[in-house]
Structures are given as C-alpha cells and as structure tokens.
Design a protein around this motif. Structure first.
Motif, PDB file in Angstrom:
ATOM      1  N   ASP A 166       0.802  -1.241   0.000  1.00 15.68           N
ATOM      2  CA  ASP A 166       0.000   0.000   0.000  1.00 15.68           C
ATOM      3  C   ASP A 166       0.831   1.286   0.000  1.00 15.68           C
ATOM      4  O   ASP A 166       0.284   2.373   0.135  1.00 15.68           O
ATOM      5  N   PHE A 209       2.843   4.326  -1.782  1.00 17.57           N
ATOM      6  CA  PHE A 209       2.801   4.960  -3.112  1.00 17.57           C
ATOM      7  C   PHE A 209       3.808   6.095  -3.174  1.00 17.57           C
ATOM      8  O   PHE A 209       4.244   6.621  -2.140  1.00 17.57           O
ATOM      9  N   THR A 225       2.258   2.736  -7.313  1.00 20.36           N
ATOM     10  CA  THR A 225       1.698   2.127  -6.105  1.00 20.36           C
ATOM     11  C   THR A 225       2.180   0.687  -5.961  1.00 20.36           C
ATOM     12  O   THR A 225       2.564   0.042  -6.939  1.00 20.36           O
ATOM     13  N   ASP A 235       0.323  -2.581  -4.528  1.00 17.89           N
ATOM     14  CA  ASP A 235      -1.016  -2.976  -4.073  1.00 17.89           C
ATOM     15  C   ASP A 235      -0.947  -4.013  -2.950  1.00 17.89           C
ATOM     16  O   ASP A 235       0.142  -4.376  -2.473  1.00 17.89           O
ATOM     17  N   CYS A 272      -4.643  12.130  -6.347  1.00 15.06           N
ATOM     18  CA  CYS A 272      -3.588  12.096  -5.331  1.00 15.06           C
ATOM     19  C   CYS A 272      -2.877  13.438  -5.394  1.00 15.06           C
ATOM     20  O   CYS A 272      -2.476  13.881  -6.476  1.00 15.06           O
ATOM     21  N   ASN A 322      -5.869   1.037  -4.849  1.00 13.77           N
ATOM     22  CA  ASN A 322      -4.489   1.339  -5.265  1.00 13.77           C
ATOM     23  C   ASN A 322      -3.987   0.440  -6.402  1.00 13.77           C
ATOM     24  O   ASN A 322      -2.854   0.591  -6.848  1.00 13.77           O
TER      25      ASN A 322
END
Ligand code: FES
Ligand code: FE2
Length: 451
Positions: free
Chosen positions: A53, A55, A68, A70, A90, A111
């Motif tokens: 998670d 980024f 990202t 995931d 974002c 994401n």
C-alpha cells in the motif's frame, strides 16, 4: 518507394544537427507522443514503495503518475487523473493508502487502479455506470534491479530487450549487491533548458576540463582529487559504448581501485577502498570477473531521459525541464558511507552542486541559441570522431575508439529520429542481446516479491 521520414535532423556524415529540435513547440508536442508516449521511462525505485500500500508520486514525461504497491505487493503506474472529469486523485508526494478519493465528486479508486466507489451509483447513475471500464489509466510496469520503468505502449518490447546489452555495463553499478540499492531523495528543481541538452551531455567528457575547471581545482586542492587536464582526457583508455539509445561511458580498470564516486576524498578514500575489498567476492559472484574487476560504469544516460544513475530530466515545454536528483546507494552499505556519498552527490550534482551549476549554464545557452532566428540557420556541429567507432572484441555495443568523441551524441539523435519517425514499436529497431552476462545477477531485485 518508402515515404520520406518527417524528421531528418542529423546528417550523420557531417555531424550537423538542426537546432530547431531544442525549441519548437510542434516538435516538442510530437516528442511527448512519439517518445514519452511509448518508450520505457524510468519512474522511480522499489525502495520508494517498499511496503504493501505504499505509493510515490512521479511523472511519465509531463503526465502525473502514481506508482503504487497494491495489497498483493504488485507495482502499478496509474495516471493521476480521475476518470470522471479529470481531477487529480492524489495530491501528495508519497505515503501509504489503500484507496485514492477524488476530492471533486468523491469517486474512489483502489491502489490497483480499479474504480471502487461512486457516490450516488444507484440514485444518480441508475446503476448504469460501467465501473470496470473506468479504472485509472494504467501503464505497463517492469523493473530492473529495483529501478521501476513504465511505458504506455502496449506493443513495447520487454524492458530486458529495451535495455539490451547496455545492462552489461549498467549492472556494474545497479546490480552489484545481493541486497540491491536504495533511492534517497529526490531533490527537485526547474532548469531553463531543453531536456535533450542534459541527456546528450552524459557522454560529453570533452567539456569537463573546460566547463568544470574551477570546480575541479577546488576539488584537487581540498579533496585531493587528481588534477584534470585535456591531455589526460585525450590519452584516457576509458571508452564510450552505445546500445539502443543508451549512452554509456566506462572505465577499463586495470587495478583494484574502487569506482570513482562523488564523496571520495583523501579523507574518505579508506572507507571506499575497504568497502570495495570486502564486497568484491560477492560482486565477482554476481557479475563475473571481467565486469566486477575491470569495468566501471561512468557517465551515462538511459533513453530517453534517465541521466547518471536515477536522475530524471522531466520535460516541461521545449524550453524548460524539471530535474529530479536521487542518490542511489547499496542498501547494505555502512551508514557512514551512505552519508558520505549522499553529501558528495549533492555537493556536486544537487541543485546547488558545483558541477551542476557549471553544466546548467551551458545547457541554458545551448537552448537559447536554438530560439535565435539567426542562430538556428546554422546547425550544431557534432562531427568529432566520425568514422572512428565500431564493434569491439571485448565490449558489447558500438564502441568509440577514443574516450573523447561525439559518436554517442550523433547516435542519440539518430535514435531520437527512429522514435519520431516510427508509427509503432514494430518499426523501431532494437539491437539483439549478444553480451555474455557472467555471474548470478539478473533483472530481478531483492525488493520484488518472489514470482
Ligand atoms: S472529477 Fe473526480 S469525481 Fe468528479
Ligand atoms: Fe558537466
């Protein structure tokens, strides 16, 4: 009969190059489509998104992209554009998030890019919205030794083929240790220069004793670096190689000296030598004896806009470039050495770096010359060393006979033409991978989850 290509900007026999490619808006717009729209672009490093998670906000050319990782550990490069009206989803540089919510109307994406939630999906859209087709636009991602590349082109070759035999040299910096590298930074700044001026400078060692004379003198005096002279450059056994648009300069080392890095001084040399000696068995296992002991990558660029390590020339119009300066260090290096390299790198090539300031002034003036109505009638001269390059028995790629040559610049602009004239990847030539990659190092990095 073949159609005349749209772009013929370099005369390879005379080395003359049309200056308009550094300033014309229409040519720049084509570059965004034909080069940045389909080449593999360096966008970051796995160490910037090490955890699930994580980024990191980056760019592909002018396009904002979220890199990202995931929930399964897979990397994604997602265009930072809400599929509803186009707001950015974002607005920060980096972080850790399972979802990105657009702050205009609240569409929310996972994401991995999938559109997960739309306010009023039943009430306002009558359950008629085709959500699966409205995920964030995703680029294709591959990694090399932890460096993350992405491309918008569905027909692009693999990253391994794209890097080709250039990797034989790149491995000597980016693929040395089992633990991989880690990216520090970036430092970011704007330069009033065309993005290509700094890329072609990566193989220009001709300028070093002139442009950097005062900086080099300071370094000789206070850091104990050897004096810099034209004579040394002309007599240097170092070499240039060119593969698939990537320009390499490298040192054929015949001793057991560590590769020169910013941060080396008479006071820190001991640290570098110790690190070199203790890690050499591992490096030899990973790269084979020739590459571990005798080949040292120096200045280089990765087509189109990767410069000297993980440093990016991000185009911002024909006359402006946003520069991102990361420092890459071996992850398992002693902290003291990381600190020395970080400070040395910034002092030389950071925003206030001595060498960087010398360089930017040149690039600014080269760019400005291309806006002059009179100046642009007269091409740049890149004729140095024409006819003095070819294949080499020991080194892959197209090798210049001498260290000081404009062979790589001429070939860089030929590669630029290849991309600008091609309708698709099907007509962009790629050199076959022919080098012998001794040792255990591969494209994979220790940051990647097991396949
Ligand atoms: S623009 Fe993003 S939800 Fe409307
Ligand atoms: Fe320079």
């Amino acid at each position: 009969m073949r159609a005349t290509p749209k772009y013929v900007v370099i005369d390879p026999a005379a080395g003359k190059i049309d200056r308009r490619i550094f300033s014309e808006q229409a040519i720049y717009d084509d570059e965004m489509e034909k080069i940045f729209g389909r080449a593999w672009l360096m966008i970051g490093h796995e160490s910037l998104v090490p955890a699930i998670d994580d980024f990191f906000h980056t760019y592909m050319g002018e396009d904002p992209v979220i890199l990202t990782r995931d929930g399964q550990g897979r990397l994604h490069a997602l265009l930072n554009m809400c599929r509803h009206r186009g707001n950015r989803v974002c607005r920060v540089d980096d972080g850790n998030a399972k979802r990105f919510m657009c702050t205009y109307h609240g569409w929310t994406y996972r994401n991995d890019g999938a559109l997960e939630h739309v306010p009023g999906e039943s009430e306002a859209y009558y359950d008629a919205l085709d959500k699966p087709s409205l995920g964030l636009i995703e680029a294709h991602v591959e990694t090399y030794a932890g460096i993350v590349f992405a491309t918008w082109a569905k027909d692009a070759p693999s990253l391994e083929a794209y890097l080709g035999d250039a990797r034989w040299y790149l491995d000597t910096v980016f693929n040395r240790r089992d633990g991989g590298m880690q990216a520090l930074g970036p430092m970011k700044w704007l330069e009033p220069v065309n993005w290509k001026t700094m890329v072609d400078n990566c193989s220009d060692n001709y300028h070093v004793p002139t442009s950097h004379l005062s900086s080099a003198r300071v370094q000789s005096r206070y850091l104990g670096r050897p004096r810099l002279s034209h004579e040394d450059q002309f007599a240097s056994p170092n070499k240039h190689a060119f593969v698939n648009g990537h320009s390499i300069t490298f040192r054929d080392a015949d001793d057991n000296a560590p590769r020169y890095m910013h941060g080396v001084s008479k006071d820190t040399m001991r640290l570098f030598q110790e690190y070199h000696d203790t890690t050499m068995p591992e490096i030899e296992r990973r790269l084979g004896t020739l590459r571990a002991r005798r080949v040292q990558l120096a200045n280089h660029s990765i087509f189109p806009n990767g410069i000297l390590g993980l440093r990016l020339a991000l185009p911002r119009g024909p006359l402006k470039t946003e520069f991102w300066h990361f420092v890459l260090v071996d992850r398992d290096m002693p902290e003291e050495l990381k600190r020395v390299i970080r400070i040395g790198s910034q002092a030389n090539n950071g925003a206030a770096g001595m060498f960087e300031q010398d360089d930017v002034d040149n690039w600014r003036q080269v760019t400005e010359a291309s806006t002059s109505r009179l100046g642009r009638r007269h091409p740049q001269d890149l004729s140095m060393g024409i006819g003095h390059a070819g294949l080499h028995p020991d080194y892959p790629g197209f090798i210049s006979d001498r260290y000081i040559s404009e062979n790589n610049q001429r070939l860089f602009y030929r590669r630029w033409e290849d991309f600008m004239n091609a309708e698709s990847w099907a007509t962009i030539p790629l050199d076959p991978v022919e080098a012998r990659f001794d040792g255990t190092a591969t494209m994979r990095s220790p940051w990647s989850p097991p396949p």
